[in-house]
Design a protein around this motif. Structure first.
Motif, PDB file in Angstrom:
ATOM      1  N   UNK A 103       0.836  -1.202   0.000  1.00 39.71           N
ATOM      2  CA  UNK A 103       0.000   0.000   0.000  1.00 39.71           C
ATOM      3  C   UNK A 103       0.872   1.253   0.000  1.00 39.71           C
ATOM      4  N   UNK A 104       1.898   1.269   0.854  1.00 35.93           N
ATOM      5  CA  UNK A 104       2.779   2.438   0.925  1.00 35.93           C
ATOM      6  C   UNK A 104       3.558   2.619  -0.368  1.00 35.93           C
ATOM      7  N   UNK A 105       4.032   1.531  -0.943  1.00 37.72           N
ATOM      8  CA  UNK A 105       4.821   1.594  -2.173  1.00 37.72           C
ATOM      9  C   UNK A 105       3.996   2.159  -3.323  1.00 37.72           C
ATOM     10  N   UNK A 109       3.626   5.954  -5.709  1.00 36.89           N
ATOM     11  CA  UNK A 109       3.716   5.949  -7.160  1.00 36.89           C
ATOM     12  C   UNK A 109       4.424   4.757  -7.753  1.00 36.89           C
ATOM     13  N   UNK A 110       4.801   3.781  -6.924  1.00 35.95           N
ATOM     14  CA  UNK A 110       5.481   2.599  -7.420  1.00 35.95           C
ATOM     15  C   UNK A 110       4.517   1.476  -7.759  1.00 35.95           C
ATOM     16  N   UNK A 111       5.063   0.429  -8.324  1.00 37.85           N
ATOM     17  CA  UNK A 111       4.285  -0.775  -8.663  1.00 37.85           C
ATOM     18  C   UNK A 111       4.871  -1.934  -7.859  1.00 37.85           C
ATOM     19  N   UNK A 112       4.154  -2.360  -6.838  1.00 40.49           N
ATOM     20  CA  UNK A 112       4.683  -3.387  -5.934  1.00 40.49           C
ATOM     21  C   UNK A 112       4.601  -4.784  -6.535  1.00 40.49           C
ATOM     22  N   UNK A 366      13.366   2.659   4.654  1.00 39.32           N
ATOM     23  CA  UNK A 366      12.168   2.783   5.486  1.00 39.32           C
ATOM     24  C   UNK A 366      11.732   1.423   6.022  1.00 39.32           C
ATOM     25  N   UNK A 367      11.792   0.397   5.191  1.00 41.74           N
ATOM     26  CA  UNK A 367      11.414  -0.950   5.617  1.00 41.74           C
ATOM     27  C   UNK A 367      12.377  -1.452   6.684  1.00 41.74           C
ATOM     28  N   UNK A 368      13.652  -1.170   6.524  1.00 42.48           N
ATOM     29  CA  UNK A 368      14.636  -1.612   7.509  1.00 42.48           C
ATOM     30  C   UNK A 368      14.335  -1.010   8.894  1.00 42.48           C
TER      31      UNK A 368
END
Length: 400
Positions: A103-105, A109-112, A366-368
């Motif tokens: 959802x955040x990605x 504007x990204x494509x997860x 951010x994930x780290x």
């Protein structure tokens, strides 16, 4: 992707196969379960026959969001390592969830999706994910990690994940640059009990009485409970269990993950590896729980019913599993994902692990940070839950 890579231990070739039919069963199992030459495999879920059952039944493949991309590592014309990898079009059926990441990605504007997932589909059970022949543990895993990351990079996907790997793999993967994630689920540990009553004797008086009350209520459903394995399993048993599975699947996931054909293949190829607990009333099963049998662990997988009876779920899923572990001399029962209600029934929180690679450097940072905070929260939750376990104080400390 077929590619040649160099490591400190020599040159190898990493290949991607879109079907297990392209890999000889003897080569896969030589990496996945070499111990099976002398008995049961440690992990039934990474065996060739289980993964092939998923593929041949249409439970994975076109239209499922799980497209096989099996990795094989070759050296000197010999397969030394394999991994069950899939291109994923969603995050369903994984049980170590990354919905918030997706959802955040995408909000940024990204494509997860698609992403790459090294996992056993629909199976929240810890086991090796980087499967190597004995003697190739280090170079085989290194090749698989390098190959998977290179494939993810070449294909421009957002991420690569390996879920429910072992703790040793999690530490090794972290040393290779992957991000390690901690989660938890509930396991029952066999303390060398000879009987179920021996286990009950380790509990506090209140918890012991509660379990006996639940078992009595369950046994009063008006029929008998039978645990079937091997040749005692018949095709008609799967007709009933399919109805149970559909009912649970439609309520939990919307659509059941496994097809009806999967259970037919299990009957043909793996009936010695399963334990099906059935509640039978008036000659007809009305509820059931499906377990897979490993060398040391009983893995609880699916439950369902067509009639509701008090405490029957607890009896079939938890207490019958405990009885089976004691009878078979196994060390542990794993009851699948989630469920703090398992705590009162002797299943204590246990760590699970996963590994992650994120292509975007900013998102990876951010994930780290998120994973570091989450790991602290998981440790605190395990400590709190364990303290509320059902065991008498001295026994509780031993369980910890």
């Amino acid at each position: 992707m077929d590619g040649t890579e160099d490591t400190d231990t020599g040159t190898f070739e990493v290949r991607v196969q879109e079907s297990l039919s392209q890999i000889a069963a003897v080569d896969w199992d030589a990496c996945a379960c070499p111990e099976a030459e002398t008995g049961r495999p440690d992990d039934p879920f990474t065996t060739y026959r289980f993964l092939k059952a998923l593929e041949d039944s249409g439970s994975v493949g076109r239209g499922t969001g799980w497209m096989p991309r099996y990795l094989t590592v070759h050296r000197d014309n010999r397969i030394i390592a394999v991994a069950p990898m899939y291109a994923k079009g969603h995050s369903q059926g994984e049980y170590i969830f990354d919905f918030n990441w997706a959802h955040a990605y995408e909000n940024a504007g990204g494509r997860y999706y698609p992403k790459l997932q090294i996992a056993v589909p629909f199976t929240p059970a810890t086991g090796r994910r980087f499967l190597t022949r004995p003697g190739h543990e280090i170079d085989g895993m290194s090749a698989l990690v390098q190959g998977a990351v290179q494939l993810a990079s070449d294909q421009g996907v957002s991420s690569l994940h390996a879920t429910f790997c072992t703790e040793a793999e999690a530490h090794a993967g972290e040393a290779m640059g992957l991000m390690r994630r901690k989660s938890q689920q509930f396991h029952w540990e066999n303390g060398g009990y000879a009987t179920f009553d021996d286990f009950l004797a380790t509990l506090s008086s209140r918890k012991r009485k509660n379990i006996r009350k639940e078992r009595a209520e369950a046994q009063a459903f008006g029929g008998e409970i039978r645990c079937l394995t091997g040749d005692d399993l018949q095709p008609e048993h799967w007709d009933y269990f399919w109805r149970f599975y559909q009912d649970t699947g439609s309520r939990k996931w919307g659509t059941p993950y496994l097809t009806r054909a999967f259970f037919d293949i299990v009957q043909q190829e793996m009936r010695d590896d399963v334990l099906l607990a059935l509640a039978i009333r008036d000659g007809r099963p009305v509820a059931g729980a499906l377990n897979f049998i490993g060398r040391q662990v009983l893995f609880g997988r699916y439950w369902g019913c067509t009639e509701h009876h008090p405490c029957l779920h607890f009896e079939l899923c938890y207490y019958q599993a405990i009885e089976a572990v004691i009878t078979m001399g196994l060390t542990r029962a794993e009851a699948g994902a989630q469920g703090e209600h398992k705590l009162a029934r002797g299943y204590l929180p246990s760590h699970t692990h996963s590994l992650h690679w994120i292509a975007d450097e900013g998102f990876a940072r951010a994930i780290r940070q998120y994973l570091e905070a989450e790991a602290d929260a998981v440790e605190e939750e395990i400590e709190v839950l364990t303290a509320y376990g059902p065991f008498r104080r001295g026994q509780q400390e031993e369980q910890e």
